[in-house]
Motif scaffolding. Structure first.
Motif, PDB file in Angstrom:
ATOM      1  N   TYR A   1      -3.478   7.707   5.224  1.00 38.48           N
ATOM      2  CA  TYR A   1      -2.153   8.185   4.807  1.00 38.48           C
ATOM      3  C   TYR A   1      -1.844   9.496   5.520  1.00 38.48           C
ATOM      4  O   TYR A   1      -2.728  10.345   5.679  1.00 38.48           O
ATOM      5  CB  TYR A   1      -2.123   8.397   3.294  1.00 38.48           C
ATOM      6  CG  TYR A   1      -2.133   7.096   2.524  1.00 38.48           C
ATOM      7  CD1 TYR A   1      -0.945   6.441   2.246  1.00 38.48           C
ATOM      8  CD2 TYR A   1      -3.324   6.521   2.098  1.00 38.48           C
ATOM      9  CE1 TYR A   1      -0.941   5.231   1.546  1.00 38.48           C
ATOM     10  CE2 TYR A   1      -3.328   5.314   1.405  1.00 38.48           C
ATOM     11  CZ  TYR A   1      -2.133   4.682   1.130  1.00 38.48           C
ATOM     12  OH  TYR A   1      -2.122   3.488   0.452  1.00 38.48           O
TER      13      TYR A   1
ATOM     14  N   ASP B   1       6.746   4.260  -3.326  1.00 39.94           N
ATOM     15  CA  ASP B   1       5.481   3.607  -3.698  1.00 39.94           C
ATOM     16  C   ASP B   1       5.502   2.108  -3.429  1.00 39.94           C
ATOM     17  O   ASP B   1       6.574   1.496  -3.339  1.00 39.94           O
ATOM     18  CB  ASP B   1       5.214   3.838  -5.178  1.00 39.94           C
ATOM     19  CG  ASP B   1       4.748   5.261  -5.460  1.00 39.94           C
ATOM     20  OD1 ASP B   1       3.965   5.803  -4.635  1.00 39.94           O
ATOM     21  OD2 ASP B   1       5.174   5.838  -6.474  1.00 39.94           O
TER      22      ASP B   1
ATOM     23  N   HIS C   1       0.793  -1.236   0.000  1.00 44.51           N
ATOM     24  CA  HIS C   1       0.000   0.000   0.000  1.00 44.51           C
ATOM     25  C   HIS C   1       0.821   1.280   0.000  1.00 44.51           C
ATOM     26  O   HIS C   1       0.250   2.375   0.023  1.00 44.51           O
ATOM     27  CB  HIS C   1      -0.926   0.018   1.222  1.00 44.51           C
ATOM     28  CG  HIS C   1      -1.978  -1.046   1.192  1.00 44.51           C
ATOM     29  ND1 HIS C   1      -1.720  -2.340   1.584  1.00 44.51           N
ATOM     30  CD2 HIS C   1      -3.265  -1.021   0.796  1.00 44.51           C
ATOM     31  CE1 HIS C   1      -2.817  -3.056   1.434  1.00 44.51           C
ATOM     32  NE2 HIS C   1      -3.761  -2.282   0.954  1.00 44.51           N
TER      33      HIS C   1
ATOM     34  N   ARG D   1       4.316  -2.866  -7.642  1.00 48.88           N
ATOM     35  CA  ARG D   1       3.838  -2.418  -8.948  1.00 48.88           C
ATOM     36  C   ARG D   1       4.538  -3.121 -10.103  1.00 48.88           C
ATOM     37  O   ARG D   1       5.638  -3.647  -9.937  1.00 48.88           O
ATOM     38  CB  ARG D   1       4.005  -0.911  -9.097  1.00 48.88           C
ATOM     39  CG  ARG D   1       5.445  -0.443  -8.968  1.00 48.88           C
ATOM     40  CD  ARG D   1       5.499   1.062  -8.769  1.00 48.88           C
ATOM     41  NE  ARG D   1       6.857   1.582  -8.697  1.00 48.88           N
ATOM     42  CZ  ARG D   1       7.581   1.670  -7.574  1.00 48.88           C
ATOM     43  NH1 ARG D   1       7.086   1.230  -6.435  1.00 48.88           N
ATOM     44  NH2 ARG D   1       8.802   2.170  -7.603  1.00 48.88           N
TER      45      ARG D   1
ATOM     46  N   ARG E   1       2.910   4.662  -0.540  1.00 43.63           N
ATOM     47  CA  ARG E   1       2.822   5.772  -1.509  1.00 43.63           C
ATOM     48  C   ARG E   1       3.948   6.746  -1.213  1.00 43.63           C
ATOM     49  O   ARG E   1       4.213   7.043  -0.035  1.00 43.63           O
ATOM     50  CB  ARG E   1       1.498   6.525  -1.380  1.00 43.63           C
ATOM     51  CG  ARG E   1       0.341   5.746  -1.906  1.00 43.63           C
ATOM     52  CD  ARG E   1      -0.869   6.655  -2.087  1.00 43.63           C
ATOM     53  NE  ARG E   1      -2.055   5.844  -2.279  1.00 43.63           N
ATOM     54  CZ  ARG E   1      -3.285   6.276  -2.080  1.00 43.63           C
ATOM     55  NH1 ARG E   1      -3.498   7.516  -1.689  1.00 43.63           N
ATOM     56  NH2 ARG E   1      -4.303   5.470  -2.278  1.00 43.63           N
TER      57      ARG E   1
END
Ligand code: GLA
Length: 377
Positions: free
Chosen positions: A194, A372, A176, A375, A178
Motif C-alpha cells: 500500500y 475501501d 483489497h 465489504r 483501502r
C-alpha cells in the motif's frame, strides 16, 4: 455509494422483507495499464463509487435478481449449466458457479442491486459487480476464501462466462482497496504494497470521453494474444520476464504490431517502478510525466486509444496539467488527470468547451476519492 434504503425498498416490493447489504467498489489506476496479464505491475486504488446489493438466501436452488439501474429481472437455477444469455446477469451467474466449484455451498437467494460507478468508462463496473456478489455470497453461505482467491473467482468469471481474458487488476483492487491508499501489485508473484496517496497540492480527476468502452468482443483479447505470442517466442512465461535485449533480438521474427505491443508492455513495467520511486519523493510532476509517456505508448504502440481520448490528453498537456492518460482497457472510456489545485477549475471549463466544439458532445468530469474494498455494510 447509492442509498441502501432505496435498494431495501425495491427488495421489499420484489421479494418481501429485507436483504443483507454489501458493497464493492470500482477502481482507478494511476499507472500500469495492460501489464497485469503480462505478469507486470499495476498501481490501482479502489474508489468510493461502486455496486451495492441487498441479498437474502431463499431456501431454494433458484437465484432471483433485480437490477435497479437496468430495471430488469433474471432468475436461474444454481445447477443450470448454461446460465442467462444477457451479459449483465452472466457476471452474477459466473460468480455463483465459480464459488460452487471452489467449494462454497451457495444456495438460492433473492437480490436487488445497483450502483453509482458509471458503466463502460474504464472504472471496472463489472469487477465491482463480481466482487460485490463474490464477497457477499462467500460471507452469506459460510465460505472462508481469502480476498485474493475471491478476486481470482471474479477474473475467472470474466474469462469463462463473459469471454474477456482480463488480468487480475480490477478484481484485486475492488477486493483489497483501502481509503487513502493506492496499491502496487506485482501480478507475477501476487505480492502487493500500500502507498499513501496524499498528493499535496494536486487532485485526481477522471474525464469521461462518453465514447462507450466495451471490452466484451473487443480487440482486448487480441492485444493479450500478441503479448503471449512474443512471450512464447522469447521462451518466457509472460512479457515481464522478457528483457529489452531479448525483444530486440527477436524483432526480425515478429510481426510489426506484435513488436510494438511488446515494446509498450516492457516500457510500462519500467514506468510503474519509476513511479513507485517517484512517489517516495513526493515528486508529482514526475509522476505526471510518466503518465503522459504511458498514454503515448497506449495510443501509438498498443493502439487502444481513440481520437477523443487522444484529444483529451493533448488538451490536458496544452492546458498545463501535470499528467494525463487514458485509463483502463481503452477503446473509449475516460482519462485520468493529475491536476494542480490552482489549475483545476480553469482546466475543466476550458476542456469542456474545446471538447464540445471538436466532437459536438459533452465530456463529463468524474471526481474520485480513494476508498475501501468489498465489504458488508
Ligand atoms: C481492463 C482489464 C484489466 C486490465 C486493464 C488494462 O480493465 O479488466 O485486467 O488489463 O483493462 O490495464
Amino acid at each position: 455509494m447509492i442509498d441502501i434504503s432505496i435498494l431495501q425498498q425495491f427488495f421489499a416490493i420484489h421479494f418481501g422483507g429485507e436483504g443483507t447489504p454489501y458493497f464493492a467498489p470500482g477502481r482507478i489506476n494511476l499507472i500500469g495499464e495492460h501489464t497485469d496479464y503480462n505478469g507486470g505491475f499495476v498501481f490501482p486504488g479502489a474508489v468510493t463509487q461502486g455496486i451495492s446489493a441487498v441479498i437474502n438466501p431463499n431456501g431454494t436452488d433458484t437465484v432471483n435478481l433485480h437490477a435497479i439501474d437496468l430495471k430488469q429481472d433474471c432468475s436461474f437455477n444454481i445447477m443450470d449449466e448454461e446460465g442467462p444469455a444477457a451479459t449483465h446477469f452472466r457476471y452474477v451467474y459466473g460468480v455463483v458457479r465459480e464459488l460452487l466449484a471452489a467449494g462454497v455451498k451457495v444456495q438460492g437467494f433473492d437480490a436487488v442491486y445497483g450502483g453509482d460507478v458509471p458503466l463502460g468508462v474504464g472504472m471496472s463496473s463489472s469487477a465491482a459487480l463480481e466482487s460485490c456478489f463474490d464477497f457477499a455470497l462467500c460471507d452469506l453461505f459460510g465460505g472462508s476464501l481469502d480476498r485474493m482467491t475471491l478476486a481470482r473467482i471474479g477474473q475467472a468469471t470474466e474469462h469463462k462466462y463473459v469471454g474477456v481474458k482480463c488480468g487480475i487488476m480490477d478484481q484485486f483492487a475492488s477486493m483489497h482497496g483501502r481509503a487513502g491508499l493506492l496499491m502496487r501489485l506485482d501480478c507475477r508473484s501476487g505480492e502487493y504494497q500500500y502507498f499513501p496517496w496524499h498528493p499535496h497540492g494536486y487532485r485526481l480527476l477522471l474525464i469521461n470521453s462518453c465514447v462507450k468502452h466495451e471490452l466484451v468482443g473487443s480487440p482486448y483479447n487480441e492485444r493479450r494474444a500478441s503479448c503471449e505470442r512474443v512471450a512464447a517466442l522469447a521462451g518466457v512465461e509472460t512479457l515481464r520476464d522478457c528483457t529489452w535485449d531479448m525483444l530486440e533480438t527477436l524483432k526480425p521474427q515478429l510481426a510489426e504490431t506484435d513488436y510494438r505491443r511488446a515494446r509498450y508492455v516492457l516500457g510500462e513495467v519500467d514506468r510503474v517502478l519509476a513511479v513507485s520511486d517517484t512517489l517516495q519523493r513526493d515528486d508529482y510532476e514526475e509522476v505526471g510525466r510518466q503518465m503522459y509517456l504511458t498514454h503515448e505508448g497506449l495510443s501509438r504502440d498498443y493502439e487502444v486509444s481513440c481520437p477523443e481520448l487522444d484529444f483529451l490528453v493533448d488538451e490536458a498537456r496544452r492546458l498545463g496539467v501535470s499528467g494525463a492518460r487514458l485509463m483502463g482497457g481503452g477503446f473509449g472510456g475516460c482519462t485520468i488527470n493529475l491536476v494542480r489545485n490552482e489549475l483545476y477549475d480553469s482546466f475543466l471549463t476550458e476542456l469542456q468547451q474545446t471538447y464540445r466544439s471538436r466532437f459536438g458532445v459533452d465530456c463529463q468530469p468524474i471526481p474520485v476519492t480513494i476508498g475501501d474494498g468489498a465489504r458488508k455494510l
